[in-house]
Enzyme design. Structure first.
Site, PDB file in Angstrom:
ATOM      1  N   SER A  88      -3.288  -3.767  -0.541  1.00  0.00           N
ATOM      2  CA  SER A  88      -2.076  -4.395   0.137  1.00  0.00           C
ATOM      3  C   SER A  88      -2.327  -5.600   0.745  1.00  0.00           C
ATOM      4  CB  SER A  88      -1.705  -3.582   1.216  1.00  0.00           C
ATOM      5  OG  SER A  88      -0.426  -3.975   2.019  1.00  0.00           O
ATOM      6  N   GLN A 120      -7.686  -0.655   3.410  1.00  0.00           N
ATOM      7  CA  GLN A 120      -8.660  -0.943   4.639  1.00  0.00           C
ATOM      8  C   GLN A 120     -10.061  -1.216   3.989  1.00  0.00           C
ATOM      9  OE1 GLN A 120      -7.573  -1.797   7.650  1.00  0.00           O
ATOM     10  NE2 GLN A 120      -5.523  -0.824   7.866  1.00  0.00           N
ATOM     11  N   CYS A 171       1.217   1.903  11.911  1.00  0.00           N
ATOM     12  CA  CYS A 171       2.490   2.480  11.559  1.00  0.00           C
ATOM     13  C   CYS A 171       2.832   3.642  12.317  1.00  0.00           C
ATOM     14  CB  CYS A 171       1.927   3.061  10.094  1.00  0.00           C
ATOM     15  SG  CYS A 171       1.727   1.870   8.903  1.00  0.00           S
ATOM     16  N   GLY A 190       0.694  -1.199  -0.173  1.00  0.00           N
ATOM     17  CA  GLY A 190      -0.128   0.056   0.042  1.00  0.00           C
ATOM     18  C   GLY A 190       0.810   1.228  -0.005  1.00  0.00           C
ATOM     19  N   THR A 191       2.013   1.353   0.737  1.00  0.00           N
ATOM     20  CA  THR A 191       2.772   2.699   0.776  1.00  0.00           C
ATOM     21  C   THR A 191       3.212   2.534  -0.509  1.00  0.00           C
ATOM     22  OG1 THR A 191       3.312   2.262   3.327  1.00  0.00           O
ATOM     23  CG2 THR A 191       4.936   3.598   1.696  1.00  0.00           C
ATOM     24  N   THR A 205      12.056  -7.127 -11.223  1.00  0.00           N
ATOM     25  CA  THR A 205      11.400  -8.368 -11.566  1.00  0.00           C
ATOM     26  C   THR A 205      10.297  -8.736 -10.659  1.00  0.00           C
ATOM     27  OG1 THR A 205      13.781  -9.152 -11.857  1.00  0.00           O
ATOM     28  CG2 THR A 205      12.180 -10.845 -11.309  1.00  0.00           C
ATOM     29  N   ASN A 213      -8.195   3.856   8.580  1.00  0.00           N
ATOM     30  CA  ASN A 213      -7.507   3.035   9.446  1.00  0.00           C
ATOM     31  C   ASN A 213      -7.576   3.062  10.770  1.00  0.00           C
ATOM     32  OD1 ASN A 213      -5.699   5.163   8.533  1.00  0.00           O
ATOM     33  ND2 ASN A 213      -4.227   4.108   9.700  1.00  0.00           N
ATOM     34  N   HIS A 264      -1.348  -8.048   2.677  1.00  0.00           N
ATOM     35  CA  HIS A 264      -1.342  -8.721   4.073  1.00  0.00           C
ATOM     36  C   HIS A 264      -2.513  -8.004   4.918  1.00  0.00           C
ATOM     37  CE1 HIS A 264       0.170  -5.340   6.469  1.00  0.00           C
ATOM     38  NE2 HIS A 264       0.424  -4.723   5.217  1.00  0.00           N
TER      39      HIS A 264
END
Length: 381
Positions: free
Chosen positions: A199, A178, A324, A69-70, A237, A149, A201
């Site tokens: 994202s 989120q 974060c 996400g970042t 890659t 979030n 995860h």
């Protein structure tokens, strides 16, 4: 152990982990290679991209893989800024965005761009009329998250989309990190949205993998230059094992979505109704117009980290709002934007639930909560 910090990260699905392991150990080829191993890798890469696109209802050529996400947020803000610089230099983001958006916007001001932060209401929703008042001829991008979030407020994306309907030169970016697997896809994959970040995860996929939706015809300056991967938009890659596992995790996450989300909502409601009974509890999240999985509250006069560690002693894991920034011992930026200050702001803790949680865990949490609340009440008196 009871894990109620799913907005920080989720446990990878066993099936997604098996996919990751199988691809990492059995598929040697680089998708950029010309030989058969490379061709096989390319087919899997294409199949993963196609599955994600179909699950989101978009075109295969509109999905681009990232590290999370970042990176996605950085890419969209910087990519739009530098691509459209000749047309304007003004960007609007909401005042409750994740640091990946807010800090990127602030950095862009050092590069000659102008940024306005759209205010929010006392409940944590973007003030759309105020946002409208910030738009000017030089505006090139509006960026607003789908779900906050820190408190879980679902942002008024449809109203913002309507506001921008007759302004096609302004890009519309949604951070859906989120939102995916928490609210219906249709609530953030709106026709007017040009860019969306995700994202893996956050929905039981691997860490270090994400993807960006870029509407066909929309241009972004590349964040990374090199070998020309991802149609010359994101060189490096490809993390093939992570991408394949992400596609598997997304399919599993969205299977029986309505049933799983209703179960999560019911668990949140049980906690919500119990917390309301306690005089010193401050509720920053509500049930209506809030994500079904996030419940943020505080105990008046008690810092959030004290509450987090009190639960941790019982092997119950919650957080002080955003993972974060949780170690900075500062008030949640969203609460500050809502004009919540002082002891109330620093008291906030976040419960974030998942369909893997159980009613038994909810009961255990509430039993421990009552115990902790009673102990803290004695200490503070």
């Amino acid at each position: 152990m009871i894990y109620f910090d799913n907005s920080a990260t989720t446990a990878i699905y066993p099936e997604a982990l098996r996919t990751y392991t199988d691809v990492a150990t059995k598929m040697m080829g680089n998708p950029s290679s010309l030989h058969n191993l490379g061709t096989t890798a390319t087919r899997l890469l294409d199949a993963s991209r196609r599955q994600i696109a179909e699950l989101l209802g978009v075109g295969q050529g509109e999905i681009f893989f990232t590290s999370g996400g970042t990176e996605g947020d950085n890419w969209v803000l910087k990519g739009v800024a530098f691509e459209k610089r000749i047309y304007g230099n003004h960007i609007i983001v909401s005042s409750i965005e994740h640091p990946a958006v807010k800090n990127t916007a602030e950095w862009l001001t050092t590069q000659g761009f102008e940024v306005d932060f759209a205010p929010v209401t006392a409940e944590g929703f973007v003030d759309v009329p105020a946002l409208a008042g910030l738009i000017r001829d030089e505006t090139i991008l509006v960026s607003v998250m789908a779900v906050n979030n820190e408190i879980g407020s679902i942002q008024p994306l449809r109203e913002i989309a309507e506001l921008l309907a007759d302004k096609p030169t302004i890009g519309f970016h949604v951070d859906a990190v989120q939102g995916l697997n928490k609210i219906p896809n249709a609530d953030f994959m709106l026709p007017r949205v040009d860019f969306t970040t995700f994202s893996a995860h956050k929905f039981h996929g691997p860490r270090g993998v994400g993807f960006v939706y870029i509407k066909s015809g929309k241009r972004l300056a590349p964040l990374l230059h090199g070998g020309g991967q991802e149609n010359n938009r994101r060189s490096t890659t490809e993390n093939l094992a992570g991408i394949a596992a992400t596609a598997k995790a997304l399919r599993l996450a969205l299977t029986d979505f309505d049933v799983k989300i209703e179960r999560v909502r019911q668990m949140k409601e049980i906690i919500f109704n119990e917390l309301k009974k306690h005089e010193r509890v401050i509720l920053f999240s509500e049930m209506e117009n809030f994500a079904p999985n996030i419940l943020t509250f505080g105990i008046r006069g008690v810092r959030g980290e004290v509450v987090v560690h009190a639960f941790e002693r019982h092997e119950i894991y919650i957080s002080t709002t955003s993972a974060c920034s949780s170690k900075k011992n500062a008030a949640a930026s969203t609460l500050v934007a809502m004009n919540v200050h002082g002891d109330a702001a620093t008291s906030a803790v976040r419960i974030s639930l998942d369909a893997s949680n159980t009613m038994t865990e909810i009961e255990s949490f509430l039993t421990i909560f009552r115990q902790i609340y009673a102990e803290l009440e004695k200490v503070s008196h």
